[in-house]
Design a protein around this motif. Structure first.
Motif, PDB file in Angstrom:
ATOM      1  N   ALA A  27       0.907  -1.042  -0.063  1.00 55.16           N
ATOM      2  CA  ALA A  27       0.016   0.199  -0.023  1.00 55.16           C
ATOM      3  C   ALA A  27       0.750   1.219  -0.073  1.00 55.16           C
ATOM      4  O   ALA A  27       1.950   1.298   0.465  1.00 55.16           O
ATOM      5  CB  ALA A  27      -0.810   0.113   1.112  1.00 55.16           C
ATOM      6  N   ALA A  28       0.477   2.258  -0.941  1.00 54.92           N
ATOM      7  CA  ALA A  28       1.417   3.185  -1.011  1.00 54.92           C
ATOM      8  C   ALA A  28       0.859   4.481   0.150  1.00 54.92           C
ATOM      9  O   ALA A  28      -0.167   4.501   0.627  1.00 54.92           O
ATOM     10  CB  ALA A  28       1.009   4.142  -2.215  1.00 54.92           C
ATOM     11  N   VAL A  29       1.799   4.899   0.722  1.00 58.10           N
ATOM     12  CA  VAL A  29       1.584   5.941   1.886  1.00 58.10           C
ATOM     13  C   VAL A  29       2.687   7.262   1.494  1.00 58.10           C
ATOM     14  O   VAL A  29       3.512   7.143   1.387  1.00 58.10           O
ATOM     15  CB  VAL A  29       1.739   5.532   3.457  1.00 58.10           C
ATOM     16  CG1 VAL A  29       3.157   4.784   3.532  1.00 58.10           C
ATOM     17  CG2 VAL A  29       1.413   6.338   4.415  1.00 58.10           C
ATOM     18  N   GLY A  30       2.094   8.385   1.429  1.00 60.73           N
ATOM     19  CA  GLY A  30       2.803   9.694   1.420  1.00 60.73           C
ATOM     20  C   GLY A  30       2.590  10.362   2.570  1.00 60.73           C
ATOM     21  O   GLY A  30       1.400  10.655   3.139  1.00 60.73           O
ATOM     22  N   THR A  31       3.798  11.118   2.974  1.00 60.61           N
ATOM     23  CA  THR A  31       3.678  11.952   4.129  1.00 60.61           C
ATOM     24  C   THR A  31       4.215  13.214   3.667  1.00 60.61           C
ATOM     25  O   THR A  31       5.216  13.385   2.685  1.00 60.61           O
ATOM     26  CB  THR A  31       4.633  11.420   5.114  1.00 60.61           C
ATOM     27  OG1 THR A  31       5.653  11.096   5.134  1.00 60.61           O
ATOM     28  CG2 THR A  31       3.904  10.273   5.908  1.00 60.61           C
ATOM     29  N   PHE A  32       3.677  14.163   4.219  1.00 65.36           N
ATOM     30  CA  PHE A  32       4.219  15.964   4.019  1.00 65.36           C
ATOM     31  C   PHE A  32       3.561  16.666   4.908  1.00 65.36           C
ATOM     32  O   PHE A  32       2.791  16.553   5.732  1.00 65.36           O
ATOM     33  CB  PHE A  32       3.497  16.122   2.483  1.00 65.36           C
ATOM     34  CG  PHE A  32       1.925  16.110   2.380  1.00 65.36           C
ATOM     35  CD1 PHE A  32       1.314  17.346   2.617  1.00 65.36           C
ATOM     36  CD2 PHE A  32       1.403  15.066   2.393  1.00 65.36           C
ATOM     37  CE1 PHE A  32      -0.399  17.309   2.629  1.00 65.36           C
ATOM     38  CE2 PHE A  32      -0.170  15.281   1.880  1.00 65.36           C
ATOM     39  CZ  PHE A  32      -0.755  16.181   2.316  1.00 65.36           C
ATOM     40  N   SER A  33       4.110  17.912   4.757  1.00 66.36           N
ATOM     41  CA  SER A  33       3.719  18.954   5.826  1.00 66.36           C
ATOM     42  C   SER A  33       3.240  20.094   5.063  1.00 66.36           C
ATOM     43  O   SER A  33       3.584  20.498   3.948  1.00 66.36           O
ATOM     44  CB  SER A  33       5.146  19.324   6.710  1.00 66.36           C
ATOM     45  OG  SER A  33       4.884  20.353   7.468  1.00 66.36           O
ATOM     46  N   LEU A  34       2.101  20.624   5.601  1.00 64.13           N
ATOM     47  CA  LEU A  34       1.444  21.846   4.805  1.00 64.13           C
ATOM     48  C   LEU A  34       1.449  22.995   5.955  1.00 64.13           C
ATOM     49  O   LEU A  34       1.150  23.041   6.995  1.00 64.13           O
ATOM     50  CB  LEU A  34      -0.081  21.368   4.686  1.00 64.13           C
ATOM     51  CG  LEU A  34      -0.832  21.905   3.912  1.00 64.13           C
ATOM     52  CD1 LEU A  34      -0.435  21.943   2.391  1.00 64.13           C
ATOM     53  CD2 LEU A  34      -2.415  21.694   3.946  1.00 64.13           C
ATOM     54  N   ALA A  35       2.078  24.164   5.008  1.00 59.72           N
ATOM     55  CA  ALA A  35       2.056  25.606   5.620  1.00 59.72           C
ATOM     56  C   ALA A  35       0.670  26.227   5.555  1.00 59.72           C
ATOM     57  O   ALA A  35       0.384  26.515   4.484  1.00 59.72           O
ATOM     58  CB  ALA A  35       3.237  26.278   5.383  1.00 59.72           C
ATOM     59  N   VAL A  36       0.135  26.420   6.740  1.00 59.86           N
ATOM     60  CA  VAL A  36      -1.131  27.135   6.565  1.00 59.86           C
ATOM     61  C   VAL A  36      -1.165  28.305   7.396  1.00 59.86           C
ATOM     62  O   VAL A  36      -0.738  28.321   8.716  1.00 59.86           O
ATOM     63  CB  VAL A  36      -2.283  26.100   7.366  1.00 59.86           C
ATOM     64  CG1 VAL A  36      -3.611  26.749   7.196  1.00 59.86           C
ATOM     65  CG2 VAL A  36      -2.303  24.998   6.446  1.00 59.86           C
ATOM     66  N   ASP A  37      -1.247  29.584   6.539  1.00 63.49           N
ATOM     67  CA  ASP A  37      -1.099  30.906   7.095  1.00 63.49           C
ATOM     68  C   ASP A  37      -2.416  31.152   8.130  1.00 63.49           C
ATOM     69  O   ASP A  37      -3.426  30.552   8.123  1.00 63.49           O
ATOM     70  CB  ASP A  37      -1.353  31.935   6.214  1.00 63.49           C
ATOM     71  CG  ASP A  37      -0.124  32.253   5.120  1.00 63.49           C
ATOM     72  OD1 ASP A  37       0.934  31.475   5.666  1.00 63.49           O
ATOM     73  OD2 ASP A  37      -0.308  32.506   4.008  1.00 63.49           O
TER      74      ASP A  37
END
Length: 182
Positions: free
Chosen positions: A24-34
């Motif tokens: 199973a594919a899993v992607g992790t990332f971080s989002l900058a929210v103003d």
């Protein structure tokens, strides 16, 4: 009970796409929210929110975004914990992405932009019909598709898409500004 998170922000880094032992594919990332307000120096601060996306959605998301991409995500907040190598309990809070939308035009995206031929940003829907970024969420035929974009059409020119009722018709579409929802 309700656990829903809807965020709009920019990726702080490229998606880290990996695969579990079961494939199973899993992607992790971080989002900058103003933040909506400014600090005492008049500068707008941001929150950096960890996110995770699974399976085919993760692969699609990783193919179409890069560091700095403006995206909208819809998901749920999840807290998990594990014991690290030093024997300490580590708690992780993240948003599990269920739906996403790319919020920039094709010309603003650099990576893999030639996979998409019609210029619309793909939107990934998990099939539950609750995508706040999807104007067709009440349409039962919208199911598990990319409403608005054609992210899997890498070999087609965009004119022979069977889902496009205007393809090869030669008719022009007359739309006035009053017809647009925005």
């Amino acid at each position: 009970m309700l656990n829903r998170a809807v965020l709009t922000g920019r990726l702080t880094r490229d998606v880290d796409l990996r695969y579990t032992q079961s494939g199973a594919a899993v992607g992790t990332f971080s989002l900058a929210v103003d933040r909506r307000f400014t600090n005492q120096q008049g500068e707008r601060e941001a929150d950096f929110i960890n996110c995770v996306i699974w399976r085919k959605s993760a692969e699609n998301f990783a193919n179409f975004v890069h560091k700095g991409s403006l995206v909208g995500i819809d998901g749920r907040i999840q807290t998990r914990n594990y014991e690290n190598q030093q024997g300490q309990r580590v708690y992780v809070t993240e948003v599990v992405v269920e739906n996403f939308a790319l919020l920039e035009p094709k010309s603003s995206r650099h990576g893999n932009s030639n996979n998409q031929q019609n210029g619309n940003a793909p939107q990934q829907n998990n099939g539950n019909g609750n995508n706040p970024f999807d104007n067709n969420s009440n349409n039962p035929s919208s199911g598990n598709s990319n409403n608005g974009g054609n992210s899997s059409n890498s070999g087609n020119s965009g004119n022979n898409n069977p889902a496009d009722p205007f393809a090869n018709s030669g008719d022009s579409i007359d739309i006035s500004d009053d017809d647009l929802p925005f």
